[in-house]
Design a protein around this motif. Structure first.
Motif, mmCIF file in Angstrom:
data_model
loop_
_atom_site.group_PDB
_atom_site.id
_atom_site.type_symbol
_atom_site.label_atom_id
_atom_site.label_comp_id
_atom_site.label_asym_id
_atom_site.label_seq_id
_atom_site.Cartn_x
_atom_site.Cartn_y
_atom_site.Cartn_z
ATOM 1 N N THR A 61 -60.196 -65.334 41.323
ATOM 2 C CA THR A 61 -60.843 -66.558 41.887
ATOM 3 C C THR A 61 -61.726 -66.940 40.786
ATOM 4 O O THR A 61 -62.466 -66.287 40.051
ATOM 5 C CB THR A 61 -61.726 -66.673 43.107
ATOM 6 N N ASP A 62 -61.871 -68.603 40.834
ATOM 7 C CA ASP A 62 -62.726 -68.908 39.432
ATOM 8 C C ASP A 62 -64.132 -68.583 39.383
ATOM 9 O O ASP A 62 -64.536 -68.182 38.395
ATOM 10 C CB ASP A 62 -62.686 -70.293 39.637
ATOM 11 N N SER A 63 -64.780 -68.256 40.397
ATOM 12 C CA SER A 63 -66.298 -67.628 40.607
ATOM 13 C C SER A 63 -66.545 -66.251 40.124
ATOM 14 O O SER A 63 -67.606 -65.966 39.716
ATOM 15 C CB SER A 63 -66.821 -67.884 42.041
ATOM 16 N N VAL A 64 -65.513 -65.574 39.868
ATOM 17 C CA VAL A 64 -65.538 -64.171 39.082
ATOM 18 C C VAL A 64 -64.950 -64.041 38.003
ATOM 19 O O VAL A 64 -65.120 -62.886 37.594
ATOM 20 C CB VAL A 64 -65.025 -62.919 40.417
ATOM 21 N N LYS A 65 -64.207 -64.966 37.521
ATOM 22 C CA LYS A 65 -63.434 -64.773 36.191
ATOM 23 C C LYS A 65 -64.489 -64.532 34.941
ATOM 24 O O LYS A 65 -65.515 -65.304 34.961
ATOM 25 C CB LYS A 65 -62.632 -66.096 35.926
ATOM 26 N N GLY A 66 -64.052 -63.756 34.210
ATOM 27 C CA GLY A 66 -64.969 -63.059 33.096
ATOM 28 C C GLY A 66 -66.049 -62.241 33.736
ATOM 29 O O GLY A 66 -66.652 -61.642 32.726
ATOM 30 N N ARG A 67 -66.284 -61.857 35.004
ATOM 31 C CA ARG A 67 -67.331 -60.980 35.395
ATOM 32 C C ARG A 67 -66.830 -59.810 36.076
ATOM 33 O O ARG A 67 -66.938 -58.446 35.947
ATOM 34 C CB ARG A 67 -68.335 -61.803 36.253
ATOM 35 N N PHE A 68 -65.555 -59.904 36.685
ATOM 36 C CA PHE A 68 -64.938 -58.793 37.478
ATOM 37 C C PHE A 68 -63.559 -58.756 36.878
ATOM 38 O O PHE A 68 -62.911 -59.585 36.292
ATOM 39 C CB PHE A 68 -64.718 -59.261 38.936
ATOM 40 N N THR A 69 -63.074 -57.354 37.037
ATOM 41 C CA THR A 69 -61.794 -56.724 36.423
ATOM 42 C C THR A 69 -61.341 -55.784 37.618
ATOM 43 O O THR A 69 -61.876 -55.148 38.173
ATOM 44 C CB THR A 69 -62.078 -56.099 35.225
ATOM 45 N N PHE A 80 -59.389 -50.244 41.495
ATOM 46 C CA PHE A 80 -60.693 -50.586 41.211
ATOM 47 C C PHE A 80 -60.975 -52.060 41.286
ATOM 48 O O PHE A 80 -60.142 -52.775 40.921
ATOM 49 C CB PHE A 80 -61.006 -49.825 39.981
ATOM 50 N N LEU A 81 -62.220 -52.397 41.423
ATOM 51 C CA LEU A 81 -62.761 -53.690 41.069
ATOM 52 C C LEU A 81 -63.943 -53.413 40.386
ATOM 53 O O LEU A 81 -65.045 -52.971 40.867
ATOM 54 C CB LEU A 81 -62.990 -54.292 42.319
ATOM 55 N N GLN A 82 -64.062 -53.724 39.017
ATOM 56 C CA GLN A 82 -65.271 -53.702 38.024
ATOM 57 C C GLN A 82 -66.116 -54.972 38.267
ATOM 58 O O GLN A 82 -65.733 -55.970 38.082
ATOM 59 C CB GLN A 82 -64.889 -53.261 36.835
ATOM 60 N N MET A 83 -67.300 -54.794 38.689
ATOM 61 C CA MET A 83 -67.902 -56.281 38.719
ATOM 62 C C MET A 83 -69.292 -56.013 38.139
ATOM 63 O O MET A 83 -70.036 -55.114 38.284
ATOM 64 C CB MET A 83 -68.530 -56.341 40.235
ATOM 65 N N ASN A 84 -69.238 -57.074 37.076
ATOM 66 C CA ASN A 84 -70.467 -57.072 36.328
ATOM 67 C C ASN A 84 -71.066 -58.393 36.389
ATOM 68 O O ASN A 84 -70.540 -59.345 37.068
ATOM 69 C CB ASN A 84 -69.808 -57.046 34.868
ATOM 70 N N SER A 85 -72.358 -58.393 35.762
ATOM 71 C CA SER A 85 -73.087 -59.540 35.803
ATOM 72 C C SER A 85 -73.232 -60.151 37.379
ATOM 73 O O SER A 85 -72.933 -61.557 37.728
ATOM 74 C CB SER A 85 -72.453 -60.854 34.924
ATOM 75 N N LEU A 86 -73.639 -59.218 38.316
ATOM 76 C CA LEU A 86 -73.464 -59.476 39.703
ATOM 77 C C LEU A 86 -74.553 -60.720 39.884
ATOM 78 O O LEU A 86 -75.741 -60.726 39.345
ATOM 79 C CB LEU A 86 -73.493 -58.291 40.332
#
Length: 123
Positions: A61-69, A80-86
């Motif tokens: 989803t657009d709101s997590v692009k570039g932050r979640f993998t 897995f869901l790696q979540m950065n810059s939360l």
């Protein structure tokens, strides 16, 4: 039948990171064409976050692009869901989902769901 168990949620400060895991049992992750992550914030509807197709394609989803993998480890039968810059707006219960069919990015029509793990991001 597939059982999905999420883990890795918790409380983190804004800007921090968390790694969510979704362990599958009953059937292997490699038999699931689509593995997805969704989230539901208090008072809001459940929404799509990311999914990963067996062929390697991923959607966000657009709101997590570039932050979640999102990633799949078929040997460990885990997603897995790696979540950065939360951000505080990422606060929600996060759910793992699986389906043997290919699923488009924003559908919630998945055969199997986990119970969810809470992620809270403080400001």
């Amino acid at each position: 039948q597939v059982q999905l168990v999420e883990s890795g949620g918790g409380l983190v400060q804004a800007g921090g990171s968390l790694r969510l895991s979704c362990a599958a049992s009953g059937r292997t992750v490699s038999t699931m064409s689509t593995m997805g992550w969704f989230r539901q914030a208090p008072g809001k509807e459940r929404e799509f976050v990311a999914n990963a197709l067996i062929v390697g394609t991923t959607y966000y989803t657009d709101s997590v692009k570039g932050r979640f993998t999102i990633s799949r480890d078929n040997d460990k039968n885990t997603v897995f869901l790696q979540m950065n810059s939360l951000k505080p707006e990422d606060t929600a219960v996060y759910y793992c989902a699986a389906d043997p069919r290919y699923r488009v990015a924003d559908t919630m029509d998945y055969n199997y769901w986990g119970q969810g793990t809470q992620v809270t991001v403080s400001s």
